[in-house]
Design a protein around this motif. Structure first.
Motif, PDB file in Angstrom:
ATOM      1  N   SER A 196      16.043  -2.958  10.966  1.00  0.00           N
ATOM      2  CA  SER A 196      15.814  -2.014   9.875  1.00  0.00           C
ATOM      3  C   SER A 196      14.353  -1.576   9.755  1.00  0.00           C
ATOM      4  N   MET A 197      13.526  -1.840  10.764  1.00  0.00           N
ATOM      5  CA  MET A 197      12.141  -1.381  10.714  1.00  0.00           C
ATOM      6  C   MET A 197      12.111   0.144  10.589  1.00  0.00           C
ATOM      7  N   HIS A 198      11.257   0.626   9.705  1.00  0.00           N
ATOM      8  CA  HIS A 198      11.308   2.060   9.421  1.00  0.00           C
ATOM      9  C   HIS A 198       9.954   2.745   9.613  1.00  0.00           C
ATOM     10  N   ASP A 199       9.030   2.580   8.679  1.00  0.00           N
ATOM     11  CA  ASP A 199       7.790   3.343   8.720  1.00  0.00           C
ATOM     12  C   ASP A 199       6.627   2.477   8.255  1.00  0.00           C
ATOM     13  N   LEU A 200       5.405   2.983   8.468  1.00  0.00           N
ATOM     14  CA  LEU A 200       4.226   2.239   8.045  1.00  0.00           C
ATOM     15  C   LEU A 200       3.125   3.180   7.608  1.00  0.00           C
ATOM     16  N   VAL A 201       2.236   2.652   6.760  1.00  0.00           N
ATOM     17  CA  VAL A 201       1.004   3.343   6.370  1.00  0.00           C
ATOM     18  C   VAL A 201      -0.137   2.345   6.528  1.00  0.00           C
ATOM     19  N   LEU A 202      -1.362   2.867   6.649  1.00  0.00           N
ATOM     20  CA  LEU A 202      -2.528   2.023   6.900  1.00  0.00           C
ATOM     21  C   LEU A 202      -3.540   2.162   5.781  1.00  0.00           C
ATOM     22  N   GLU A 203      -4.139   1.028   5.414  1.00  0.00           N
ATOM     23  CA  GLU A 203      -5.255   1.026   4.466  1.00  0.00           C
ATOM     24  C   GLU A 203      -6.467   0.398   5.142  1.00  0.00           C
ATOM     25  N   GLU A 204      -7.544   1.154   5.220  1.00  0.00           N
ATOM     26  CA  GLU A 204      -8.804   0.644   5.764  1.00  0.00           C
ATOM     27  C   GLU A 204      -9.714   0.338   4.585  1.00  0.00           C
ATOM     28  N   ALA A 205      -9.637  -0.904   4.116  1.00  0.00           N
ATOM     29  CA  ALA A 205     -10.357  -1.326   2.914  1.00  0.00           C
ATOM     30  C   ALA A 205     -11.650  -2.049   3.281  1.00  0.00           C
ATOM     31  N   ALA A 206     -12.476  -2.302   2.269  1.00  0.00           N
ATOM     32  CA  ALA A 206     -13.741  -2.997   2.492  1.00  0.00           C
ATOM     33  C   ALA A 206     -13.511  -4.418   3.001  1.00  0.00           C
ATOM     34  N   ASN A 207     -12.412  -5.016   2.598  1.00  0.00           N
ATOM     35  CA  ASN A 207     -12.132  -6.398   3.012  1.00  0.00           C
ATOM     36  C   ASN A 207     -11.131  -6.483   4.159  1.00  0.00           C
ATOM     37  N   GLY A 208     -10.927  -5.365   4.888  1.00  0.00           N
ATOM     38  CA  GLY A 208     -10.073  -5.428   6.067  1.00  0.00           C
ATOM     39  C   GLY A 208      -9.107  -4.264   6.157  1.00  0.00           C
ATOM     40  N   THR A 209      -8.349  -4.257   7.256  1.00  0.00           N
ATOM     41  CA  THR A 209      -7.358  -3.220   7.498  1.00  0.00           C
ATOM     42  C   THR A 209      -5.967  -3.812   7.318  1.00  0.00           C
ATOM     43  N   PHE A 210      -5.152  -3.083   6.558  1.00  0.00           N
ATOM     44  CA  PHE A 210      -3.810  -3.561   6.241  1.00  0.00           C
ATOM     45  C   PHE A 210      -2.777  -2.501   6.623  1.00  0.00           C
ATOM     46  N   ALA A 211      -1.641  -2.980   7.111  1.00  0.00           N
ATOM     47  CA  ALA A 211      -0.489  -2.111   7.351  1.00  0.00           C
ATOM     48  C   ALA A 211       0.591  -2.490   6.351  1.00  0.00           C
ATOM     49  N   TYR A 212       1.169  -1.477   5.708  1.00  0.00           N
ATOM     50  CA  TYR A 212       2.272  -1.679   4.772  1.00  0.00           C
ATOM     51  C   TYR A 212       3.512  -1.048   5.398  1.00  0.00           C
ATOM     52  N   ILE A 213       4.573  -1.841   5.519  1.00  0.00           N
ATOM     53  CA  ILE A 213       5.721  -1.472   6.343  1.00  0.00           C
ATOM     54  C   ILE A 213       6.992  -1.463   5.509  1.00  0.00           C
ATOM     55  N   SER A 214       7.774  -0.406   5.672  1.00  0.00           N
ATOM     56  CA  SER A 214       9.069  -0.333   4.993  1.00  0.00           C
ATOM     57  C   SER A 214      10.180  -0.648   5.987  1.00  0.00           C
ATOM     58  N   ARG A 215      11.217  -1.296   5.477  1.00  0.00           N
ATOM     59  CA  ARG A 215      12.420  -1.588   6.248  1.00  0.00           C
ATOM     60  C   ARG A 215      13.596  -1.036   5.451  1.00  0.00           C
ATOM     61  N   TRP A 216      14.268  -0.052   6.010  1.00  0.00           N
ATOM     62  CA  TRP A 216      15.264   0.669   5.213  1.00  0.00           C
ATOM     63  C   TRP A 216      16.362  -0.250   4.673  1.00  0.00           C
ATOM     64  N   GLY A 217      16.603  -0.075   3.369  1.00  0.00           N
ATOM     65  CA  GLY A 217      17.660  -0.828   2.710  1.00  0.00           C
ATOM     66  C   GLY A 217      17.274  -2.220   2.274  1.00  0.00           C
ATOM     67  N   PRO A 236      -4.624   8.495  -1.617  1.00  0.00           N
ATOM     68  CA  PRO A 236      -5.806   8.827  -0.809  1.00  0.00           C
ATOM     69  C   PRO A 236      -6.862   7.734  -0.771  1.00  0.00           C
ATOM     70  N   LYS A 237      -7.692   7.806   0.258  1.00  0.00           N
ATOM     71  CA  LYS A 237      -8.696   6.772   0.529  1.00  0.00           C
ATOM     72  C   LYS A 237      -9.699   6.611  -0.597  1.00  0.00           C
ATOM     73  N   ASP A 238     -10.076   7.726  -1.251  1.00  0.00           N
ATOM     74  CA  ASP A 238     -11.106   7.657  -2.283  1.00  0.00           C
ATOM     75  C   ASP A 238     -10.528   7.462  -3.679  1.00  0.00           C
ATOM     76  N   GLU A 239      -9.247   7.161  -3.767  1.00  0.00           N
ATOM     77  CA  GLU A 239      -8.626   6.913  -5.071  1.00  0.00           C
ATOM     78  C   GLU A 239      -8.593   5.428  -5.365  1.00  0.00           C
ATOM     79  N   GLU A 240      -9.090   5.032  -6.508  1.00  0.00           N
ATOM     80  CA  GLU A 240      -9.046   3.632  -6.920  1.00  0.00           C
ATOM     81  C   GLU A 240      -8.545   3.532  -8.363  1.00  0.00           C
ATOM     82  N   PRO A 241      -7.654   2.600  -8.655  1.00  0.00           N
ATOM     83  CA  PRO A 241      -7.004   1.705  -7.695  1.00  0.00           C
ATOM     84  C   PRO A 241      -5.958   2.448  -6.874  1.00  0.00           C
ATOM     85  N   ARG A 242      -5.843   2.061  -5.618  1.00  0.00           N
ATOM     86  CA  ARG A 242      -4.891   2.731  -4.728  1.00  0.00           C
ATOM     87  C   ARG A 242      -3.460   2.275  -5.035  1.00  0.00           C
TER      88      ARG A 242
END
Length: 414
Positions: free
Chosen positions: A165-186, A217-223
């Motif tokens: 059920s792996m579906h899609d991902l988005v990336l956050e390049e933050a000051a404390n590291g890079t994170f991927a957030y992943i959706s799995r359908w259903g 967006p990258k410059d929006e806080e809190p994201r």
């Protein structure tokens, strides 16, 4: 004229102002095809049933420089699930799809190869992140392909689960590291991956079946992480700060409701607008997240009838790239582009010239002529004139009533 009547006249104009003028880059009239190592290998694949050309179907998309990347729906008769093609060509013929990064890197049920490519994203330094669903024999995994360094390819993480059920991902390049957030359908959860820690964890989203995903967006806080619901038309959000800290449960907040269910793809630009596509729907909607929830029609294709009709992405130059896929009609597939005055959510927001507003596509392409624009202007003038006439008639009638009352000696109380 009642406020409702005025609203009904001006509602089409709000949609008019958010659409983009798309132009066609490539058109595949009948079928797509791969760039094969040899004609003999292609012939053999057709003969033994490991290739059915009519089944090539793009489902995810990324862009970097002069290359577009597509992940394809993976069937037993589709030999590769990740391909590339140029953003332009000197030839009038549509290009074949080049297996990426190579033919040899694709093999189903080989845990060290690309098995079933799903979501794609390019980060700010030119690395293509590839979500690989894996197979019944192999765990899902995450690849990074360095597009600015000879397409060097490596697996950066193997998830501790088998998933179909792996579906899609988005990336956050933050000051404390890079994170991927992943959706799995259903699934009533999302997956978080930390590049620096080389760790992933599941965050439960009780009673919320996640499908599509987008990041503010990258410059929006809190994201915020925006989530589309698998089983309803709800759009939800979660604070990203809690996800970075390793939380295992999050309660999504309802933001609003789309007009359709199953938003399979969402994309955020760097100005805070979400673009969403829906299964079996012939349009893409947009939503400005900095304003009260108001869905707008961004693009529409008359007569489109496909389960997964659109894939789309924004590049670093403010170009919106999109494939339009149709199982039933010709052309089978088209690549379109439009300058919309906004970039990917990964890029810092900057002042840009907005895209020229046009009407949504009501034919096979959005091709506006000066006559069409003149017609739009004429319609607006007519509507405005009509409203002013009605208001003048109401005011005139009210003045007549006042005069009659005064002539009859009735005192008007103000």
């Amino acid at each position: 004229m009642t406020p409702f009547f005025v609203t009904m006249f001006f509602l089409p104009l709000s949609s008019l102002a958010t659409a983009a003028n798309f132009t066609e880059v490539f058109e595949w009239p009948n079928k797509l095809d791969f760039e094969w190592p040899s004609e003999a290998r292609r012939t053999q694949a057709l003969r033994d049933g490991t290739f059915e050309q009519q089944k090539i179907e793009p489902v995810y998309m990324a862009v970097y420089g002069s290359r577009i990347f597509l992940s394809l729906e993976k069937y037993s008769y589709i030999p590769v699930s990740l391909v590339s093609l140029p953003t332009n060509s000197a030839s009038s013929a549509p290009p074949n799809l080049t297996p990426f990064p190579s033919w040899d890197m694709h093999e189903y049920e080989n845990c060290d190869k690309i098995e079933k490519a799903r979501g794609l994203e390019v980060d700010s330094v030119g690395r293509l992140w590839l979500l690989d669903e894996g197979s019944p024999k192999c765990y899902s995994k995450l690849w990074i392909i360095d597009l600015s360094n000879d397409d060097k390819t490596k697996i950066i993480h193997r998830f501790p689960f088998l998933s179909s059920s792996m579906h899609d991902l988005v990336l956050e390049e933050a000051a404390n590291g890079t994170f991927a957030y992943i959706s799995r359908w259903g699934e009533q959860s999302i997956v978080v991956f930390s590049l620096e820690r080389k760790q992933s964890w599941i965050v439960d989203t009780p009673r919320m079946e996640v499908y599509s995903i987008a990041l503010s967006p990258k410059d929006e806080e809190p994201r915020k992480l925006y989530l589309g619901n698998w089983s309803s038309n709800g759009l939800y959000s979660i604070s990203v700060a809690t996800l970075r800290n390793g939380t295992r449960t999050a309660k999504p907040k309802l933001i609003g409701k789309w007009t359709s269910n199953k938003s399979y793809r969402m994309l955020m630009d760097n100005n805070g607008t979400i673009y969403a596509a829906f299964k079996w729907k012939n349009y893409i909607s947009s939503l400005n997240t900095s304003q009260p929830f108001e869905e707008q029609r961004f693009h529409e294709v008359a007569g489109q009838d496909s389960y997964w009709p659109f894939t789309f992405v924004l590049d670093q130059n403010g170009t919106f790239w999109m494939t339009v896929f149709d199982f039933q009609r010709k052309p089978r597939c088209r690549l379109l582009e439009a300058a919309i005055g906004a970039k990917s959510y990964i890029i810092d927001a900057s002042p840009v010239t907005p895209a020229t507003a046009t009407n949504p596509t009501l034919s096979r392409d959005t091709k506006l002529t000066p006559l069409t624009n003149l017609l739009h202007l004429f319609i607006i003038v007519v509507i405005c004139s009509f409203v002013l006439i009605i208001l003048w008639l109401i005011l005139r009638q009210k003045m007549k009533i006042i005069c009659v009352l005064e002539n009859n000696g009735v005192v008007m109380v103000k």
